[in-house]
Design a protein around this motif. Structure first.
Motif, short mmCIF file in Angstrom:
data_model
loop_
_atom_site.label_atom_id
_atom_site.label_comp_id
_atom_site.label_asym_id
_atom_site.label_seq_id
_atom_site.Cartn_x
_atom_site.Cartn_y
_atom_site.Cartn_z
N PHE A 38 0.81 -1.23 0.00
CA PHE A 38 0.00 0.00 0.00
C PHE A 38 0.84 1.28 0.00
O PHE A 38 0.51 2.23 -0.72
CB PHE A 38 -0.98 -0.01 1.18
CG PHE A 38 -2.01 1.07 1.11
CD1 PHE A 38 -3.10 0.94 0.26
CD2 PHE A 38 -1.90 2.23 1.87
CE1 PHE A 38 -4.06 1.95 0.18
CE2 PHE A 38 -2.85 3.24 1.78
CZ PHE A 38 -3.93 3.09 0.94
N SER A 41 1.58 2.66 -3.36
CA SER A 41 0.50 3.06 -4.26
C SER A 41 0.23 4.56 -4.13
O SER A 41 0.85 5.24 -3.32
CB SER A 41 -0.78 2.25 -3.96
OG SER A 41 -1.31 2.64 -2.71
N GLY A 42 -0.70 5.05 -4.96
CA GLY A 42 -1.07 6.46 -4.87
C GLY A 42 -0.50 7.31 -6.00
O GLY A 42 -0.61 8.52 -5.98
N LYS A 43 0.11 6.64 -6.98
CA LYS A 43 0.72 7.42 -8.08
C LYS A 43 -0.06 7.32 -9.38
O LYS A 43 0.01 8.21 -10.22
CB LYS A 43 2.16 6.94 -8.32
CG LYS A 43 3.08 7.21 -7.14
CD LYS A 43 4.49 6.69 -7.44
CE LYS A 43 5.23 6.30 -6.18
NZ LYS A 43 5.07 4.89 -5.79
N HIS A 45 -3.10 7.16 -12.20
CA HIS A 45 -4.41 7.75 -12.47
C HIS A 45 -5.39 6.60 -12.68
O HIS A 45 -5.23 5.80 -13.62
CB HIS A 45 -4.31 8.65 -13.71
CG HIS A 45 -5.60 9.36 -14.04
ND1 HIS A 45 -5.71 10.22 -15.10
CD2 HIS A 45 -6.81 9.34 -13.44
CE1 HIS A 45 -6.96 10.70 -15.13
NE2 HIS A 45 -7.63 10.17 -14.14
N ALA A 130 -5.26 -1.03 -5.69
CA ALA A 130 -4.12 -0.47 -4.95
C ALA A 130 -2.83 -1.23 -5.28
O ALA A 130 -1.76 -0.64 -5.45
CB ALA A 130 -4.39 -0.51 -3.45
N ASP A 133 -1.68 -0.25 -8.73
CA ASP A 133 -1.12 1.08 -8.59
C ASP A 133 0.31 0.99 -8.03
O ASP A 133 1.25 1.59 -8.57
CB ASP A 133 -2.06 1.86 -7.64
CG ASP A 133 -1.67 3.32 -7.43
OD1 ASP A 133 -0.55 3.69 -7.83
OD2 ASP A 133 -2.48 4.06 -6.86
N THR A 157 -14.06 4.31 -6.45
CA THR A 157 -12.66 3.87 -6.51
C THR A 157 -11.88 4.64 -7.58
O THR A 157 -10.72 4.97 -7.38
CB THR A 157 -12.60 2.36 -6.82
OG1 THR A 157 -13.44 1.68 -5.89
CG2 THR A 157 -11.19 1.83 -6.69
N GLU A 252 -7.44 15.43 -3.74
CA GLU A 252 -7.25 15.20 -2.31
C GLU A 252 -8.56 14.69 -1.70
O GLU A 252 -8.56 13.72 -0.93
CB GLU A 252 -6.81 16.52 -1.64
CG GLU A 252 -6.36 16.40 -0.21
CD GLU A 252 -5.34 15.31 0.03
OE1 GLU A 252 -4.51 15.05 -0.88
OE2 GLU A 252 -5.38 14.69 1.11
N ARG A 255 -9.02 11.07 -2.68
CA ARG A 255 -8.18 10.14 -1.91
C ARG A 255 -8.78 9.88 -0.55
O ARG A 255 -8.80 8.77 -0.06
CB ARG A 255 -6.77 10.72 -1.77
CG ARG A 255 -6.02 10.74 -3.08
CD ARG A 255 -4.53 10.53 -2.92
NE ARG A 255 -3.95 10.24 -4.25
CZ ARG A 255 -3.40 11.17 -5.03
NH1 ARG A 255 -3.30 12.41 -4.61
NH2 ARG A 255 -2.92 10.84 -6.21
N LYS A 256 -9.30 10.94 0.08
CA LYS A 256 -9.90 10.78 1.41
C LYS A 256 -11.17 9.96 1.33
O LYS A 256 -11.42 9.11 2.19
CB LYS A 256 -10.18 12.16 2.01
CG LYS A 256 -8.93 12.79 2.59
CD LYS A 256 -9.26 13.93 3.51
CE LYS A 256 -7.98 14.49 4.10
NZ LYS A 256 -8.01 15.95 4.21
N ALA A 259 -10.26 6.36 0.89
CA ALA A 259 -9.69 5.84 2.14
C ALA A 259 -10.80 5.54 3.14
O ALA A 259 -10.83 4.48 3.78
CB ALA A 259 -8.71 6.86 2.71
#
Lengths: 311, 134
Positions: A38, A41-43, A45, A130, A133, A157, A252, A255-256, A259
């Motif tokens: 995890f 991840s986060g990069k 699109h 995830a 990603d 998602t 942002e 993402r929240k 999450a």
């Protein structure tokens, strides 16, 4: 854990495939892999592709991947098809429409069965996304089953959701009125070589004109996925939406929201598992019989079960 | 009541140029009804495409269907491509028009079963469940 994480992070595709299976199976081991990966991840699109059955989602997803490859981007694809609620079996046929990228080393495509149908548990799609990603793809494309509630689930998602429409299916306008248009960030009129495409575009424009002032209006892109037409414009529209998210602070917020959704989903699953561990089949059968015979209401029965996990 | 579900994943593939996929579809359907997740890739697949699909989909089983008579030509290449990718632990079976005299050669390649016309589909499902490494 074995050396799978190491091999995964070194970019070995077989390790990615193995990790996804374990994550998908929802085992404790699978969760450990998500824990380990995890942070990486986060990069990517993350783009969702949704629309009615037969609207050309798979073909469009394949064509989209080809266009990204022309732009030297890497792509991970998750295509979801339904499982039988009775046998839990599934036929996963989305690869048939994605043959052009079948041997491209910059594309990884994974078919996933809905599975969630049995027992009402949400499938592990967010975990699988995830993991993809984390593998380092520039784009992760999620193709949905194509009907029902999972559309909204996907919108939760994906950062950018594409809704695929077709000319000649008047029903689509009805479906749009029912609210699904609200989740679309980009509207696609696919099979644009069929008669009625321009009429559908005007209908969609008219519908969008009714949106409240100040609200972002999704662009409408005409595509003929089987011929690769309109894909450049679609990729540009997706990029525009990403820029819009960045500039408006939507990224942002997204993402929240993912999450939050995922965390609460997993919490529900943990609680359910605890209840299941603390409850015998006999006890469930007894309660089921009482509810069926109207000797007890389902709320009281559920509270009795829940008391096992939450004293 | 278990929430973790490990399902058998099967790739059904048709290598080569014959376009008759009725048999492959019947087998795919039978395995689906038997509770497997079946990835079907359609007709005219190259050995590379089949091996790559097996890798990406992380299948437990690969079933090849062929009616063209080119099995001794194409199947070894599929097996090679699988090995090249490190996919060395899948259960292999095949079906279609395959003469008895080719049985030995195919067994030598690692095919654990050959299903010919007239096979009861339930036997295929049973074979998969009894032989899969899970």
């Amino acid at each position: 854990m074995d050396d799978l994480v190491e091999r995964f992070l070194a970019g070995e595709r077989r390790a990615l495939a193995r990790v996804i299976s374990r994550v998908e199976n929802g085992t404790t081991e699978g969760r450990d892999y998500v824990r380990a990966l995890f942070p990486h991840s986060g990069k990517a699109h993350i783009v969702g592709i949704t629309g009615g059955a037969g609207s050309g989602k798979s073909t469009l997803t394949g064509a989209l991947a080809s266009e990204y490859r022309r732009r030297e981007k890497t792509v991970g694809i998750v295509a979801v098809d339904p499982s039988s609620p009775f046998t839990r079996g599934a036929i996963l046929g989305d690869r048939i429409r994605m043959q052009d990228v079948a041997l491209d080393p910059g594309v990884y495509m994974r078919s996933m069965a809905g599975r969630g149908a049995l027992g009402g548990l949400a499938p592990s799609i967010a975990d699988v996304v995830a993991v993809m990603d984390a593998f380092g793809f520039d784009y992760v494309l999620i193709e949905t089953i194509g009907a029902g509630q999972d559309e909204v689930e996907i919108a939760g998602t994906a950062m950018t959701t594409i809704l695929v429409n077709n000319p000649g299916t008047g029903d689509d306008i009805q479906a749009l009125k029912a609210g699904i248009i609200e989740i679309a960030d980009v509207l696609v009129v696919n099979k644009a070589d069929h008669p009625g495409a321009d009429v559908l575009v005007s209908q969609l424009q008219a519908l969008l004109a009714l949106s409240p002032a100040g609200q972002r209006r999704p662009p409408i892109v005409k595509t003929t996925a089987t011929k690769g037409e309109g894909l450049e414009k679609l990729v540009d529209a997706i990029a525009d939406h990403y820029r819009f998210l960045e500039e408006s602070g939507g990224l942002e917020a997204h993402r929240k929201s993912v999450a939050r959704h995922q965390m609460l989903d997993i919490t529900r699953q943990i609680v359910l598992e605890r209840i299941q561990r603390a409850t015998s089949e006999d006890e469930i059968a007894r309660l089921v019989a009482q509810v069926a015979a109207r000797e007890m209401d389902p709320h009281s029965a559920a509270e009795l079960l829940a008391a096992h996990a939450l004293p | 009541m278990s929430t973790a579900t490990a399902q058998i994943r099967v790739l059904i593939a048709k290598p080569g140029l014959d376009g008759h996929d009725r048999g492959a579809k019947v087998v795919a359907r039978a395995l689906r009804d038997g509770g497997c997740e079946v990835i079907y890739t359609g007709i005219r697949q190259t050995p590379e495409m089949i091996a790559e699909a097996a890798l990406q989909e992380d299948v437990d089983v690969v079933g090849l269907s062929i009616l063209s008579g080119a099995h001794l030509e194409l199947f070894p290449r599929v097996v090679d491509e699988l090995k090249k990718r490190g996919v060395d632990d899948v259960l292999l079976f095949c079906g279609g028009i395959i003469p008895e005299e080719d049985t030995k050669a195919l067994e030598g390649l690692g095919f654990k079963a050959i299903f010919r016309p007239g096979t009861n589909t339930q036997d295929i499902v049973k074979f998969v469940y009894e032989n899969v490494k899970k």
